[in-house]
Motif scaffolding. Structure first.
Motif, mmCIF file in Angstrom:
data_model
loop_
_atom_site.group_PDB
_atom_site.id
_atom_site.type_symbol
_atom_site.label_atom_id
_atom_site.label_comp_id
_atom_site.label_asym_id
_atom_site.label_seq_id
_atom_site.Cartn_x
_atom_site.Cartn_y
_atom_site.Cartn_z
ATOM 1 N N UNK A 134 -57.314 -53.049 37.438
ATOM 2 C CA UNK A 134 -55.864 -53.246 37.506
ATOM 3 C C UNK A 134 -55.167 -52.524 36.354
ATOM 4 N N UNK A 135 -55.710 -52.632 35.150
ATOM 5 C CA UNK A 135 -55.071 -52.016 33.985
ATOM 6 C C UNK A 135 -54.952 -50.504 34.177
ATOM 7 N N UNK A 136 -56.036 -49.836 34.586
ATOM 8 C CA UNK A 136 -55.959 -48.400 34.808
ATOM 9 C C UNK A 136 -54.935 -48.053 35.878
ATOM 10 N N UNK A 137 -54.846 -48.894 36.921
ATOM 11 C CA UNK A 137 -53.918 -48.620 38.018
ATOM 12 C C UNK A 137 -52.469 -48.685 37.545
ATOM 13 N N UNK A 138 -52.108 -49.745 36.808
ATOM 14 C CA UNK A 138 -50.701 -49.872 36.395
ATOM 15 C C UNK A 138 -50.356 -48.854 35.313
ATOM 16 N N UNK A 139 -51.314 -48.518 34.447
ATOM 17 C CA UNK A 139 -51.052 -47.492 33.439
ATOM 18 C C UNK A 139 -50.855 -46.132 34.106
ATOM 19 N N UNK A 140 -51.666 -45.844 35.133
ATOM 20 C CA UNK A 140 -51.500 -44.582 35.864
ATOM 21 C C UNK A 140 -50.136 -44.515 36.527
ATOM 22 N N UNK A 141 -49.696 -45.624 37.126
ATOM 23 C CA UNK A 141 -48.376 -45.646 37.755
ATOM 24 C C UNK A 141 -47.279 -45.417 36.721
ATOM 25 N N UNK A 142 -47.417 -46.065 35.563
ATOM 26 C CA UNK A 142 -46.394 -45.934 34.521
ATOM 27 C C UNK A 142 -46.331 -44.507 33.979
#
Length: 428
Positions: free
Chosen positions: A210-218
């Motif tokens: 989840x962390x990698x996913x939201x950081x990638x989106x940001x």
């Protein structure tokens, strides 16, 4: 490092190649997705293969496939004959090669290091990889501007050829022997038991999915928009990304000297600053503050990266490194395409500031949740000393040789690590 130097520039070159052929942002996304899908689908197979065959041979074969695919991509772009479907197919071949290369490379790195100096070795290794990535991106951008994307893709193909040739002549006489496995599906089930039987391992893999996913989106979707509207355009955003890269180098230098006793506790605490860039973009803060936030994130995340490699190296049996690495990689990247695709609709629904604050909140909440896992707090560096000078037992899944109950109630034996998890790119 040779492939990292070429590949960082090639990822940028592929996007510009699509645009130069008349494509738009959607086409760029399709070509990027074409690379990601086979990577996600084949990672577990790549991990099992790398634990059954000599890892350097798997890496050489993957390098050969990437060399051919990038070479064809370069020829099509240079001659002006590139079509969208061709670029998508060649990108998919590149993702296929990486699916086999990544688990083999991580297993190779972990298996090549022994003893007390493992943490320092991983820190130096990650500094080299991060430095190659930073330099490759900068060099790639300059070469694209000067010569066009086709020639950057050609340089990447040559880098794969050189790396494969160098790996073909590696002296692996000191590497431990591995017994043959019991079949591909059996190896995959065995790798899953290794992951599921260690709460610290699967908890952090789930966290970073989840962390990698939201950081990638940001950083891939919202960051450029905020930079364009509030910070002055691409140049300050590029400086912020460069500051992150510089931070990873400093973090690596720190971990050459620092050997925390509770390796995962120290590493996980250093994940909290990963919420800072999203929060800074949500405000948005002035460029100088954003650069500082990105730099701090790079430092602390590199501390986590070295701690994570050290824990895998210490706790996972050498013959299963690549399978465990494949599950780690899969967890780390599986949700990234979904998050980047959903970023636009979420922004339309709640607004960009709220979406960015949500990214920060998820990083903080998931990291706090992982700290509730006793094994994450207690896993200790083997051979570390307590304040009284007495040896500290390893936490996590138990002391070396202790049985670990895997799913289905079948115990697996956690053999002592011989001082021997790419570490470069893992959550991780």
């Amino acid at each position: 490092m040779v492939t990292g130097l070429g590949n960082s520039g090639a990822l940028i070159a592929a996007a510009f190649a699509v645009l130069e052929s008349g494509g738009d942002g959607t086409d760029v996304g399709l070509v990027a997705a074409a690379r990601t899908v086979p990577l996600v689908v084949l990672l577990l197979v790549g991990g099992a293969v790398a634990d059954r065959l000599p890892r350097h041979r798997v890496m050489v074969a993957a390098n050969a496939l990437n060399c051919v695919s990038q070479g064809l991509f370069a020829v099509l772009v240079i001659t002006g004959e590139a079509r969208l479907w061709q670029m998508a197919v060649l990108s998919a071949l590149g993702g296929t090669g990486h699916a086999f290369f990544a688990p083999a490379a991580e297993g190779m790195v972990l298996a090549s290091v022994r003893g007390e100096q493992a943490g320092r070795a991983f820190a130096v290794f990650r500094m080299g990889v991060n430095g190659a990535s930073i330099g490759g991106a900068a060099l790639g951008g300059a070469l694209i501007a000067a010569f066009g994307p086709g020639w950057v893709l050609a340089v990447d193909a040559a880098a794969f050829a050189l790396a494969g040739a160098l790996r073909a002549f590696l002296d692996l006489g000191g590497m431990p022997e591995r017994a043959p496995g019991g079949g591909l599906l059996g190896d995959l089930r065995d790798g899953w038991r290794e992951v599921a039987g260690r709460p610290w391992l699967w908890a952090i893999v789930v966290q970073f999915s989840v962390v990698n996913a939201v950081v990638a989106a940001a950083e891939a979707v919202y960051g450029p928009q905020v930079a364009e509207e509030h910070l002055g355009g691409a140049r300050p955003w590029g400086l912020a990304l460069a500051a992150y890269g510089a931070g990873t180098v400093l973090g690596g230098l720190l971990m050459v000297r620092w050997k925390p006793r509770r390796i995962l506790l120290a590493g996980t605490l250093c994940v909290f600053p990963l919420a800072l860039p999203s929060a800074a973009l949500a405000v948005p803060v002035p460029v100088a503050w954003l650069i500082a936030a990105m730099f701090a994130t790079g430092v602390t995340l590199e501390v986590f990266g070295v701690a994570w490699m050290t824990a895998l190296h210490q706790e996972v049996p050498e013959e299963k490194f690549s399978r465990v690495s494949a599950y780690d990689w899969l967890g780390s990247i599986a949700l990234v395409p979904l998050a980047t695709a959903a970023a636009g609709p979420v922004e339309a629904l709640v607004g960009r500031p709220a979406a960015l604050w949500g990214c920060s909140a998820l990083v903080v909440l998931l990291t706090a949740a992982v700290l509730c896992v006793p094994d994450v707090r207690n896993l200790s560096r083997r051979g570390a000393l307590s304040a009284s000078g007495a040896p500290v037992a390893s936490g996590g899944s138990g002391t070396p040789g202790a049985p670990v109950v895997a799913p289905g109630g079948q115990p697996t034996v956690k053999a002592p690590s011989g001082g021997t998890g790419e570490g470069a790119d893992s959550p991780s």
